[in-house]
Design a protein around this motif. Structure first.
Motif, PDB file in Angstrom:
ATOM      1  N   ARG A   6      43.349 -21.425 -28.604  1.00 25.98           N
ATOM      2  CA  ARG A   6      42.887 -20.231 -29.316  1.00 25.98           C
ATOM      3  C   ARG A   6      42.467 -20.662 -30.714  1.00 25.98           C
ATOM      4  O   ARG A   6      43.284 -21.111 -31.501  1.00 25.98           O
ATOM      5  N   SER A   7      41.190 -20.542 -31.015  1.00 28.78           N
ATOM      6  CA  SER A   7      40.702 -20.977 -32.316  1.00 28.78           C
ATOM      7  C   SER A   7      40.753 -19.849 -33.329  1.00 28.78           C
ATOM      8  O   SER A   7      40.225 -19.964 -34.418  1.00 28.78           O
ATOM      9  N   VAL A   8      41.402 -18.746 -32.968  1.00 21.62           N
ATOM     10  CA  VAL A   8      41.607 -17.625 -33.872  1.00 21.62           C
ATOM     11  C   VAL A   8      43.074 -17.251 -33.780  1.00 21.62           C
ATOM     12  O   VAL A   8      43.754 -17.560 -32.803  1.00 21.62           O
ATOM     13  N   PRO A   9      43.633 -16.582 -34.808  1.00 21.44           N
ATOM     14  CA  PRO A   9      45.030 -16.182 -34.735  1.00 21.44           C
ATOM     15  C   PRO A   9      45.299 -15.333 -33.502  1.00 21.44           C
ATOM     16  O   PRO A   9      44.458 -14.551 -33.063  1.00 21.44           O
ATOM     17  N   LEU A  10      46.493 -15.469 -32.943  1.00 21.92           N
ATOM     18  CA  LEU A  10      46.849 -14.801 -31.708  1.00 21.92           C
ATOM     19  C   LEU A  10      46.651 -13.299 -31.776  1.00 21.92           C
ATOM     20  O   LEU A  10      46.248 -12.669 -30.804  1.00 21.92           O
ATOM     21  N   ASP A  11      46.937 -12.691 -32.936  1.00 17.92           N
ATOM     22  CA  ASP A  11      46.890 -11.231 -33.025  1.00 17.92           C
ATOM     23  C   ASP A  11      45.544 -10.706 -33.512  1.00 17.92           C
ATOM     24  O   ASP A  11      45.418  -9.535 -33.839  1.00 17.92           O
ATOM     25  N   PHE A 124      27.171 -28.585 -24.975  1.00 18.34           N
ATOM     26  CA  PHE A 124      27.838 -29.862 -25.243  1.00 18.34           C
ATOM     27  C   PHE A 124      28.355 -29.898 -26.678  1.00 18.34           C
ATOM     28  O   PHE A 124      29.484 -30.329 -26.929  1.00 18.34           O
ATOM     29  N   ALA A 125      27.499 -29.477 -27.621  1.00 19.26           N
ATOM     30  CA  ALA A 125      27.891 -29.543 -29.025  1.00 19.26           C
ATOM     31  C   ALA A 125      29.056 -28.620 -29.341  1.00 19.26           C
ATOM     32  O   ALA A 125      29.896 -28.935 -30.188  1.00 19.26           O
ATOM     33  N   THR A 126      29.123 -27.475 -28.661  1.00 17.42           N
ATOM     34  CA  THR A 126      30.184 -26.499 -28.948  1.00 17.42           C
ATOM     35  C   THR A 126      31.445 -26.794 -28.156  1.00 17.42           C
ATOM     36  O   THR A 126      32.546 -26.854 -28.716  1.00 17.42           O
ATOM     37  N   ALA A 127      31.314 -26.962 -26.842  1.00 20.04           N
ATOM     38  CA  ALA A 127      32.481 -27.033 -25.968  1.00 20.04           C
ATOM     39  C   ALA A 127      32.996 -28.449 -25.753  1.00 20.04           C
ATOM     40  O   ALA A 127      34.164 -28.632 -25.411  1.00 20.04           O
ATOM     41  N   LYS A 207      27.078 -16.940 -27.792  1.00 20.75           N
ATOM     42  CA  LYS A 207      28.479 -16.981 -28.197  1.00 20.75           C
ATOM     43  C   LYS A 207      29.294 -17.598 -27.071  1.00 20.75           C
ATOM     44  O   LYS A 207      28.989 -17.416 -25.902  1.00 20.75           O
ATOM     45  N   ALA A 208      30.345 -18.323 -27.428  1.00 24.15           N
ATOM     46  CA  ALA A 208      31.249 -18.925 -26.445  1.00 24.15           C
ATOM     47  C   ALA A 208      32.511 -18.074 -26.400  1.00 24.15           C
ATOM     48  O   ALA A 208      33.323 -18.093 -27.322  1.00 24.15           O
ATOM     49  N   ILE A 209      32.683 -17.330 -25.326  1.00 23.74           N
ATOM     50  CA  ILE A 209      33.714 -16.304 -25.230  1.00 23.74           C
ATOM     51  C   ILE A 209      34.878 -16.824 -24.401  1.00 23.74           C
ATOM     52  O   ILE A 209      34.688 -17.370 -23.313  1.00 23.74           O
ATOM     53  N   PHE A 400      35.030 -19.032 -29.326  1.00 23.47           N
ATOM     54  CA  PHE A 400      35.461 -20.397 -29.609  1.00 23.47           C
ATOM     55  C   PHE A 400      34.664 -20.984 -30.765  1.00 23.47           C
ATOM     56  O   PHE A 400      33.433 -20.949 -30.774  1.00 23.47           O
ATOM     57  N   ASP A 401      35.407 -21.509 -31.746  1.00 27.71           N
ATOM     58  CA  ASP A 401      34.807 -22.232 -32.870  1.00 27.71           C
ATOM     59  C   ASP A 401      33.754 -21.392 -33.583  1.00 27.71           C
ATOM     60  O   ASP A 401      32.699 -21.887 -33.976  1.00 27.71           O
TER      61      ASP A 401
END
Length: 542
Positions: A6-11, A124-127, A207-209, A400-401
């Motif tokens: 998780r690249s963001v806080p859980l909440d 490729f660059a993101t994931a 967006k990478a969801i 993601f990211d």
């Protein structure tokens, strides 16, 4: 190598107390896709799991093949949190790869087969996938050369697994990797990120969801229950498995519930009608483009399609006349609202009135909350358009990211959709446009979908898209792009006159009409309007 945590806080999306409530109420549980396939493989091993162009495959075989492929992936270093991209057509091997990846606790990254160097380079660059699985060639295109090219350009060097044909230098054949004979299928991790899905292109920057097994499996469970499906239903999926619709409401939906999954790879209306009849398919979720082609093919062939009791339809305007035409062929159309972030948020039910099924996108799924808001966040007056906000066990866990877009989209547990809707007194939602698609003409906001639905009622018009073109004085001027029925003619004066007769405000009237042979669509049937605008402006400058 990138591990997807998780690249963001859980909440950010779901607060800790809300998570605990979802678990306590059983809305989230420990079920996983791989665990469900393992269950079906042991309780009904001979039942058909997947049908594709090459044949039929049982749950017992799927369980064994996925276990063997998972063992091969582990040998390549795939582990919890690592990404495996699957750029495959609608074939059995996609199911094997998806179940295998999830069983390890890794992250499946479904990709559309028509991605090329630009799109795959962004992935490729993101994931940073550890492995990518593709065909050797598909529809005359060499995917081995594509992966090699993108790896050289990006510097990301995933292990390439090739399905069918010669794997080529530096790659591994799918059959060779899936050779383990005594492997056992594991269950995966329900709370971890298990899907990374890129949006299909209605926005210029995808967006990478991120979804977990808990968010995705809640969504297919509640859809199954709200629609009233049974163990005898048959899932037909013509939408690409590389898109969220095909992956979650086709592959995941069927395999989770132990239903037969009938895959259609090459889209053709006549072939679709024949396949639905032959396999007695009862359910699908697909865009209006698929529905229209299916109905027209059934009309040409005089074919009833009465087995297809649940045709979930969304992603673009669904003309009421198309709902009626499908009904005449025995197909019950259930309009819906969905996005990759929330999967399906609202859906008409089989018990919804014909008027609601013709003109609305349904009511919220069970246990899912919605609000219709003004720009400031306050609720709009009843019946007025506003931005749809969604909250529930179905929502993803962020981008993601991409912290900037995550922060602007996920606020206090709500997903701000960017979609403009109205809500009637019975709780039925109707999509009227997107905030980012709003045309601002002389300071006045215009929602294109309203005009598009009016245009598709014209007898001459097969499909329509309304876009805003730059204008120095007014900011934007409205252009209607239409695909006409064969032999039909239509001009701007006639178009404007009819819209005036229907009571459309003067500032909403198109100032330009473009008659085109076709409208661009993503693989899921959505219309990427930025491409239309770019094409028109390029033609104007030549």
């Amino acid at each position: 190598m990138v591990r997807v945590r998780r690249s963001v806080p859980l909440d950010t999306v779901t607060t800790l107390p809300t998570r605990q409530r979802y678990l306590a109420e059983g809305l989230w549980d420990d079920a996983t896709l791989a665990g469900r396939v393992r269950h079906h493989g042991s309780t009904k091993p001979d039942a058909i799991a997947v049908v594709d162009d090459a044949g039929c495959y049982s749950f017992g075989r799927l369980c064994a093949d996925a276990a063997a492929f998972a063992a091969g992936l582990s040998e390549l270093g795939v582990e919890h949190g690592t990404v495996v991209s699957a750029q495959l057509p609608n074939r059995y091997e996609f199911a094997v790869v998806a179940v295998a990846v999830q069983s390890i606790g890794a992250v499946i990254n479904p990709l559309l087969p028509n991605y090329r160097a630009r799109e795959l380079g962004a992935v490729f660059a993101t994931a940073g996938p550890r492995v990518i699985v593709t065909p050797a060639e598909y529809r005359g295109f060499d995917h081995r050369a594509l992966v090699t090219e993108v790896a050289e350009v990006t510097g990301v060097q995933p292990h390439h697994v090739v399905v069918g044909g010669d794997s080529g230098p530096g790659a591994t054949a799918y059959a060779q990797l899936a050779r383990a004979s005594n492997a056992q299928l594991r269950g995966g991790r329900p709370e971890a990120v298990s899907e990374l899905i890129f949006t299909s292109g209605t926005e210029a920057r995808p967006k990478a969801i991120m979804h977990t097994e808990q968010t995705a499996n809640f969504s297919v469970r509640v859809a199954h229950g709200d629609l009233g499906l049974s163990e005898d239903d048959v899932v037909w999926m013509p939408s690409p498995l590389g898109h969220s619709t095909g992956f979650n409401y086709g592959l995941r939906f069927a395999l989770y519930h132990g239903l037969r999954l009938v895959l259609q790879d090459r889209w053709n209306g006549e072939a679709a009608a024949a396949l639905v009849r032959e396999e007695e398919c009862t359910y699908t979720l697909a865009a209006a483009t698929f529905l229209q082609d299916l109905v027209e093919a059934a009309d040409r062939g005089g074919l009833p399609l009465g087995s297809l009791r649940f045709f979930g339809c969304g992603g673009a305007a669904v003309p009421p006349a198309l709902v009626d035409a499908a009904g005449e062929r025995g197909v019950q159309v259930l309009r819906l609202y969905g996005s990759t972030e929330v999967l399906v948020g609202t859906w008409n039910r089989p018990t919804s009135s014909l008027d609601h099924r013709r003109h609305t996108d349904g009511t919220p799924m069970s246990h899912v909350d919605i609000e219709v808001r003004e720009d400031g966040g306050d609720p709009v007056a009843p019946g007025q358009p506003g931005e749809l906000a969604v909250r529930g066990p179905n929502t993803c866990v962020g981008y993601f990211d991409d912290p900037e877009r995550t922060a602007s989209t996920f606020v206090d547990g709500w997903v701000l959709s960017g979609d403009l809707v109205t809500e009637d007194p019975d709780g039925y939602v109707t999509v009227v446009g997107r905030k980012k698609e709003i045309i601002i003409r002389g300071g006045l906001n215009i929602t294109p979908r309203e005009i598009e639905e009016m245009l598709t009622l014209f007898p001459e018009v097969e499909r329509a898209a309304v876009v805003g073109l730059p204008d120095e004085r007014l900011g934007e001027r409205m252009c209607a792009c239409v695909v006409l029925q064969r032999g039909a003619c239509l001009d701007l004066a006639t178009t404007v006159g009819r819209l005036k007769e229907q009571g459309l405000a003067t500032y909403k009237l198109p100032e330009r009409l473009e008659v085109v042979e076709s409208l661009p669509t993503t693989a899921s049937g959505k219309i990427p309007k930025h491409e239309i605008i770019r094409s028109i402006m390029q033609a104007d400058s030549e």
